[in-house]
Design an enzyme around this catalytic site. Structure first.
Site, mmCIF file in Angstrom:
data_model
loop_
_atom_site.group_PDB
_atom_site.id
_atom_site.type_symbol
_atom_site.label_atom_id
_atom_site.label_comp_id
_atom_site.label_asym_id
_atom_site.label_seq_id
_atom_site.Cartn_x
_atom_site.Cartn_y
_atom_site.Cartn_z
ATOM 1 C CE LYS A 10 -3.869 -2.268 2.329
ATOM 2 N NZ LYS A 10 -4.955 -2.100 3.327
ATOM 3 C CE1 TYR A 50 -9.381 -2.982 0.352
ATOM 4 C CE2 TYR A 50 -8.434 -1.113 -0.814
ATOM 5 C CZ TYR A 50 -8.289 -2.243 -0.037
ATOM 6 O OH TYR A 50 -7.028 -2.647 0.363
ATOM 7 C CG PHE A 58 -13.222 1.856 7.276
ATOM 8 C CD1 PHE A 58 -12.761 1.269 6.110
ATOM 9 C CD2 PHE A 58 -13.896 1.069 8.194
ATOM 10 C CE1 PHE A 58 -12.963 -0.081 5.860
ATOM 11 C CE2 PHE A 58 -14.111 -0.291 7.953
ATOM 12 C CZ PHE A 58 -13.631 -0.857 6.777
ATOM 13 N NE ARG A 86 -7.408 -13.096 5.746
ATOM 14 C CZ ARG A 86 -7.814 -11.828 5.647
ATOM 15 N NH1 ARG A 86 -7.463 -11.102 4.604
ATOM 16 N NH2 ARG A 86 -8.564 -11.281 6.567
ATOM 17 C CB THR A 92 -7.120 -5.725 9.816
ATOM 18 O OG1 THR A 92 -7.603 -6.892 9.146
ATOM 19 C CG2 THR A 92 -7.448 -4.495 8.998
ATOM 20 N NE ARG A 103 -2.281 -5.772 7.135
ATOM 21 C CZ ARG A 103 -3.381 -6.435 6.787
ATOM 22 N NH1 ARG A 103 -3.846 -7.389 7.575
ATOM 23 N NH2 ARG A 103 -4.008 -6.152 5.671
ATOM 24 C CG ASN A 113 -3.636 -2.359 6.705
ATOM 25 O OD1 ASN A 113 -3.510 -1.934 5.564
ATOM 26 N ND2 ASN A 113 -4.603 -3.186 7.061
ATOM 27 C CG HIS A 116 -5.534 -6.289 0.051
ATOM 28 N ND1 HIS A 116 -6.690 -6.251 0.787
ATOM 29 C CD2 HIS A 116 -5.751 -7.168 -0.957
ATOM 30 C CE1 HIS A 116 -7.575 -7.060 0.233
ATOM 31 N NE2 HIS A 116 -7.035 -7.628 -0.830
ATOM 32 C CD GLU A 127 -9.045 -8.974 -3.275
ATOM 33 O OE1 GLU A 127 -9.920 -8.660 -2.444
ATOM 34 O OE2 GLU A 127 -7.934 -9.436 -2.952
HETATM 35 P P1 CMP Z 1 -7.400 -4.562 3.797
HETATM 36 O O1 CMP Z 1 -6.968 -5.918 4.209
HETATM 37 O O2 CMP Z 1 -6.767 -3.986 2.581
HETATM 38 O O3 CMP Z 1 -8.979 -4.564 3.590
HETATM 39 C C1 CMP Z 1 -9.815 -3.453 3.858
HETATM 40 C C2 CMP Z 1 -9.087 -2.333 4.472
HETATM 41 O O4 CMP Z 1 -9.876 -1.379 5.126
HETATM 42 C C3 CMP Z 1 -8.180 -2.861 5.565
HETATM 43 O O5 CMP Z 1 -7.116 -3.581 5.001
HETATM 44 C C4 CMP Z 1 -7.819 -1.599 6.304
HETATM 45 O O6 CMP Z 1 -6.699 -0.945 5.732
HETATM 46 C C5 CMP Z 1 -9.053 -0.755 6.095
HETATM 47 N N1 CMP Z 1 -9.782 -0.636 7.349
HETATM 48 C C6 CMP Z 1 -10.376 -1.621 8.026
HETATM 49 N N2 CMP Z 1 -10.926 -1.143 9.151
HETATM 50 C C7 CMP Z 1 -10.632 0.169 9.201
HETATM 51 C C8 CMP Z 1 -10.913 1.212 10.110
HETATM 52 N N3 CMP Z 1 -11.611 0.976 11.234
HETATM 53 N N4 CMP Z 1 -10.472 2.455 9.820
HETATM 54 C C9 CMP Z 1 -9.770 2.677 8.686
HETATM 55 N N5 CMP Z 1 -9.478 1.724 7.766
HETATM 56 C C10 CMP Z 1 -9.893 0.486 8.035
#
Ligand code: CMP
Length: 138
Positions: A10, A50, A58, A86, A92, A103, A113, A116, A127
């Site tokens: 990212k 997304y 968010f 994962r 996450t 992470r 983070n 993905h 994807e």
């Molecule tokens: P990802 O695994 O790419 O899938 C969805 C993304 O949404 C996740 O990683 C986070 O980066 C983002 N995300 C999930 N929860 C939150 C949150 N509470 N606030 C901001 N971003 C979020």
């Protein structure tokens, strides 16, 4: 069980110069790269990728962040790829990520983070198809 998953490095991680170190960790873990590109998403493209999160509070923050700078998109191959990847990337929210995970090593917050990873075989296919044509994967 599928042997392929999809990942993105990212914008937070690419801008901090972590791309090489993250790829190194992935490859040392036994994944082989089946497709890869360095690109930058528009807000529309990030929103489509997304789309499943469109109703989440968010979503706007996520789309703005994911289109704020370059990303690396890749299809990775290894036995049990989705589940094992994962585990490799960790929770996450990096505050909850296990020691040694990507992470834990490279991410700053739940929003920014670092990486993905697809959450199912079906989403890994969707994807990967979002980013790569048949001519771009091997
Ligand atoms: P990802 O695994 O790419 O899938 C969805 C993304 O949404 C996740 O990683 C986070 O980066 C983002 N995300 C999930 N929860 C939150 C949150 N509470 N606030 C901001 N971003 C979020």
């Amino acid at each position: 069980m599928s042997n392929r998953t999809f990942t993105m490095i990212k914008p937070d991680a690419t801008s901090k110069g972590y791309t090489g170190a993250i790829l190194d960790q992935i490859i040392k873990e036994g994944y082989s790269v089946k497709a890869m590109k360095w690109t930058k998403l528009t807000t529309e493209q990030a929103g489509l990728f997304y789309d499943i999160h469109r109703e989440r509070p968010f979503f706007g923050e996520l789309v703005n962040f994911m289109s704020s700078g370059p990303i690396v998109a890749a299809i990775l191959e290894k036995e049990n790829a989705v589940e094992d990847f994962r585990t490799l990337i960790g929770a996450t929210n990096p505050a909850n990520a296990a020691e040694g995970t990507i992470r834990k090593n490279f991410a700053a917050s739940i929003g920014e983070n670092a990486v993905h990873g697809s959450d199912s075989d079906e989403n890994a296919q969707i994807e990967g198809d979002f980013f790569f044509s048949k001519l771009e994967r091997f």
